[in-house]
Design a protein around this motif. Structure first.
Motif, PDB file in Angstrom:
ATOM      1  N   VAL A  42       0.623  -0.928  -0.078  1.00 32.95           N
ATOM      2  CA  VAL A  42      -0.088   0.339  -0.210  1.00 32.95           C
ATOM      3  C   VAL A  42       1.215   1.186   0.460  1.00 32.95           C
ATOM      4  O   VAL A  42       1.794   0.970   0.883  1.00 32.95           O
ATOM      5  CB  VAL A  42      -0.852  -0.233   1.298  1.00 32.95           C
ATOM      6  N   GLU A  43       0.784   1.676  -0.853  1.00 34.77           N
ATOM      7  CA  GLU A  43       1.245   3.227  -1.111  1.00 34.77           C
ATOM      8  C   GLU A  43       0.214   4.449  -1.287  1.00 34.77           C
ATOM      9  O   GLU A  43      -1.044   4.521  -1.724  1.00 34.77           O
ATOM     10  CB  GLU A  43       2.987   3.350  -1.993  1.00 34.77           C
ATOM     11  N   ALA A  44       0.759   5.860  -1.373  1.00 34.91           N
ATOM     12  CA  ALA A  44      -0.111   6.841  -1.754  1.00 34.91           C
ATOM     13  C   ALA A  44       0.402   7.325  -2.706  1.00 34.91           C
ATOM     14  O   ALA A  44       1.562   6.585  -3.590  1.00 34.91           O
ATOM     15  CB  ALA A  44      -0.192   8.356  -0.737  1.00 34.91           C
ATOM     16  N   VAL A  45      -0.639   8.493  -3.959  1.00 35.34           N
ATOM     17  CA  VAL A  45       0.205   8.931  -5.166  1.00 35.34           C
ATOM     18  C   VAL A  45       1.687   9.511  -4.678  1.00 35.34           C
ATOM     19  O   VAL A  45       2.328   9.006  -5.648  1.00 35.34           O
ATOM     20  CB  VAL A  45      -1.304   9.753  -5.854  1.00 35.34           C
ATOM     21  N   ALA A  46       1.322  10.489  -3.615  1.00 37.95           N
ATOM     22  CA  ALA A  46       2.221  11.478  -3.451  1.00 37.95           C
ATOM     23  C   ALA A  46       3.883  10.135  -3.159  1.00 37.95           C
ATOM     24  O   ALA A  46       4.646  10.583  -2.794  1.00 37.95           O
ATOM     25  CB  ALA A  46       1.966  12.488  -2.235  1.00 37.95           C
ATOM     26  N   GLY A  47       3.434   8.793  -2.257  1.00 36.70           N
ATOM     27  CA  GLY A  47       4.302   8.488  -2.316  1.00 36.70           C
ATOM     28  C   GLY A  47       4.296   7.489  -1.009  1.00 36.70           C
ATOM     29  O   GLY A  47       3.695   7.230  -0.872  1.00 36.70           O
ATOM     30  N   GLN A  48       5.653   7.064  -0.355  1.00 36.82           N
ATOM     31  CA  GLN A  48       5.252   5.929   0.461  1.00 36.82           C
ATOM     32  C   GLN A  48       4.679   6.051   1.943  1.00 36.82           C
ATOM     33  O   GLN A  48       4.754   7.340   2.268  1.00 36.82           O
ATOM     34  CB  GLN A  48       7.011   4.966   0.901  1.00 36.82           C
ATOM     35  N   GLU A  49       4.788   5.790   2.977  1.00 37.68           N
ATOM     36  CA  GLU A  49       4.246   5.629   4.362  1.00 37.68           C
ATOM     37  C   GLU A  49       4.921   6.155   4.963  1.00 37.68           C
ATOM     38  O   GLU A  49       4.233   7.305   5.755  1.00 37.68           O
ATOM     39  CB  GLU A  49       3.223   4.381   4.728  1.00 37.68           C
ATOM     40  N   PHE A  50       6.445   6.239   5.076  1.00 32.14           N
ATOM     41  CA  PHE A  50       6.952   7.246   5.199  1.00 32.14           C
ATOM     42  C   PHE A  50       7.901   8.024   4.804  1.00 32.14           C
ATOM     43  O   PHE A  50       8.986   9.187   5.390  1.00 32.14           O
ATOM     44  CB  PHE A  50       8.067   5.832   6.780  1.00 32.14           C
ATOM     45  N   ASP A  51       7.175   8.473   3.649  1.00 33.57           N
ATOM     46  CA  ASP A  51       8.051   9.340   3.337  1.00 33.57           C
ATOM     47  C   ASP A  51       7.860  11.193   3.869  1.00 33.57           C
ATOM     48  O   ASP A  51       6.379  11.128   4.259  1.00 33.57           O
ATOM     49  CB  ASP A  51       7.758   9.585   1.726  1.00 33.57           C
ATOM     50  N   PRO A  52       8.807  11.873   4.431  1.00 36.01           N
ATOM     51  CA  PRO A  52       8.306  13.040   4.850  1.00 36.01           C
ATOM     52  C   PRO A  52       7.446  14.001   4.958  1.00 36.01           C
ATOM     53  O   PRO A  52       7.191  14.654   4.469  1.00 36.01           O
ATOM     54  CB  PRO A  52      10.177  13.514   5.205  1.00 36.01           C
ATOM     55  N   SER A  53       7.817  14.130   3.154  1.00 27.69           N
ATOM     56  CA  SER A  53       6.988  15.418   2.581  1.00 27.69           C
ATOM     57  C   SER A  53       5.221  14.308   2.449  1.00 27.69           C
ATOM     58  O   SER A  53       4.617  15.653   1.611  1.00 27.69           O
ATOM     59  CB  SER A  53       6.853  15.292   0.883  1.00 27.69           C
ATOM     60  N   LEU A  54       4.704  13.495   2.702  1.00 32.68           N
ATOM     61  CA  LEU A  54       3.355  13.053   2.376  1.00 32.68           C
ATOM     62  C   LEU A  54       2.846  13.608   3.369  1.00 32.68           C
ATOM     63  O   LEU A  54       2.932  13.926   4.323  1.00 32.68           O
ATOM     64  CB  LEU A  54       3.155  11.339   2.998  1.00 32.68           C
ATOM     65  N   ILE A  55       1.569  14.046   2.876  1.00 32.31           N
ATOM     66  CA  ILE A  55       0.827  14.374   3.592  1.00 32.31           C
ATOM     67  C   ILE A  55       0.747  13.575   5.027  1.00 32.31           C
ATOM     68  O   ILE A  55       0.195  12.530   4.231  1.00 32.31           O
ATOM     69  CB  ILE A  55      -0.051  15.306   3.334  1.00 32.31           C
ATOM     70  N   PRO A  56       0.285  14.687   6.313  1.00 33.70           N
ATOM     71  CA  PRO A  56      -1.074  13.059   7.511  1.00 33.70           C
ATOM     72  C   PRO A  56      -1.759  12.254   6.388  1.00 33.70           C
ATOM     73  O   PRO A  56      -2.371  11.049   6.663  1.00 33.70           O
ATOM     74  CB  PRO A  56      -1.101  14.202   7.952  1.00 33.70           C
ATOM     75  N   GLU A  57      -3.032  13.290   5.888  1.00 37.70           N
ATOM     76  CA  GLU A  57      -3.971  12.697   5.414  1.00 37.70           C
ATOM     77  C   GLU A  57      -3.772  11.353   4.849  1.00 37.70           C
ATOM     78  O   GLU A  57      -4.339  10.375   4.518  1.00 37.70           O
ATOM     79  CB  GLU A  57      -5.153  13.621   4.920  1.00 37.70           C
ATOM     80  N   ASP A  58      -2.916  11.231   3.967  1.00 32.47           N
ATOM     81  CA  ASP A  58      -2.341   9.844   2.957  1.00 32.47           C
ATOM     82  C   ASP A  58      -1.755   9.098   3.610  1.00 32.47           C
ATOM     83  O   ASP A  58      -2.024   8.193   3.365  1.00 32.47           O
ATOM     84  CB  ASP A  58      -1.580  10.769   1.723  1.00 32.47           C
ATOM     85  N   ARG A  59      -0.875   9.342   4.459  1.00 33.03           N
ATOM     86  CA  ARG A  59      -0.471   8.591   5.336  1.00 33.03           C
ATOM     87  C   ARG A  59      -1.232   8.227   7.012  1.00 33.03           C
ATOM     88  O   ARG A  59      -1.165   6.766   6.351  1.00 33.03           O
ATOM     89  CB  ARG A  59       0.631   9.242   6.974  1.00 33.03           C
TER      90      ARG A  59
END
Length: 192
Positions: A42-59
């Motif tokens: 599972v990942e977000a469009v903007a990156g993986q779960e622990f990507d620091p640039s990922l917004i909290p809602e996607d995480r």
């Protein structure tokens, strides 16, 4: 008069034949990959779960989908994307998002520095993203060569479709998979 009888007969028969044609259509079945798959990522469009640039809602959406997959017990969650058979991609809906960052780095400086050597650095970063207001969930097959996205197998969008605890989009997928590919229970043979 003969023309009038023909038209009347057509008006009676055509509506009667339409439901017959509609009933012969076979319902759309999910791709067999949902039945064959064992491992998921599972990942977000903007990156993986622990990507620091990922917004909290996607995480949070990633974490919620991980939990739902774990509770489902149909697939095993893998720790490496290149080992997955299916890749779930999530994105919480938002019209616009902005990011601002500041970089400040000072390293120890002792004595004269050679030309081109890294010294103190500072910077400002600005980023943004515009997208659909609805949440979405996509499922891809995994490319066996490098674990990248393969074929898009399923996608849906829905306002608040990844909100916890309902996870309506995930539930739609789960219901479809269970309908098309029910898990066969182990047969119980009576003991003598």
């Amino acid at each position: 008069m003969k023309l009038l009888k023909t038209i009347t007969l057509m008006l009676v028969l055509v509506p009667a034949l339409i439901p017959l044609q509609a009933k012969t259509k076979k319902p759309c079945k999910l791709p067999a990959m949902f039945n064959q798959a064992q491992y998921v990522w599972v990942e977000a469009v903007a990156g993986q779960e622990f990507d620091p640039s990922l917004i909290p809602e996607d995480r949070q959406a990633i974490a919620d989908v991980y939990k739902a997959l774990y509770d489902w017990h149909r697939y095993v969650i893998t720790t490496r994307r290149d080992q997955a058979d299916l890749i779930f991609v999530v994105r919480k809906g938002r019209l616009a998002e902005g990011r601002v960052g500041v970089l400040v780095s000072t390293g120890p400086q002792r004595g004269p520095q050679p030309a081109g050597a890294p010294g103190p650095s500072h910077g400002v970063g600005v980023g943004g993203e515009v997208g659909p207001p609805d949440d979405f969930l996509e499922v891809y097959s995994s490319n066996a060569n490098d674990g990248s996205h393969g074929t898009l197998l399923w996608e849906r969008t829905l306002a608040d479709g990844l909100d916890h605890p309902e996870l309506t989009l995930f539930k739609q997928l789960k219901d479809g998979v269970e309908h098309d590919y029910p898990i066969q229970a182990a047969s119980k043979t009576p003991k003598p």
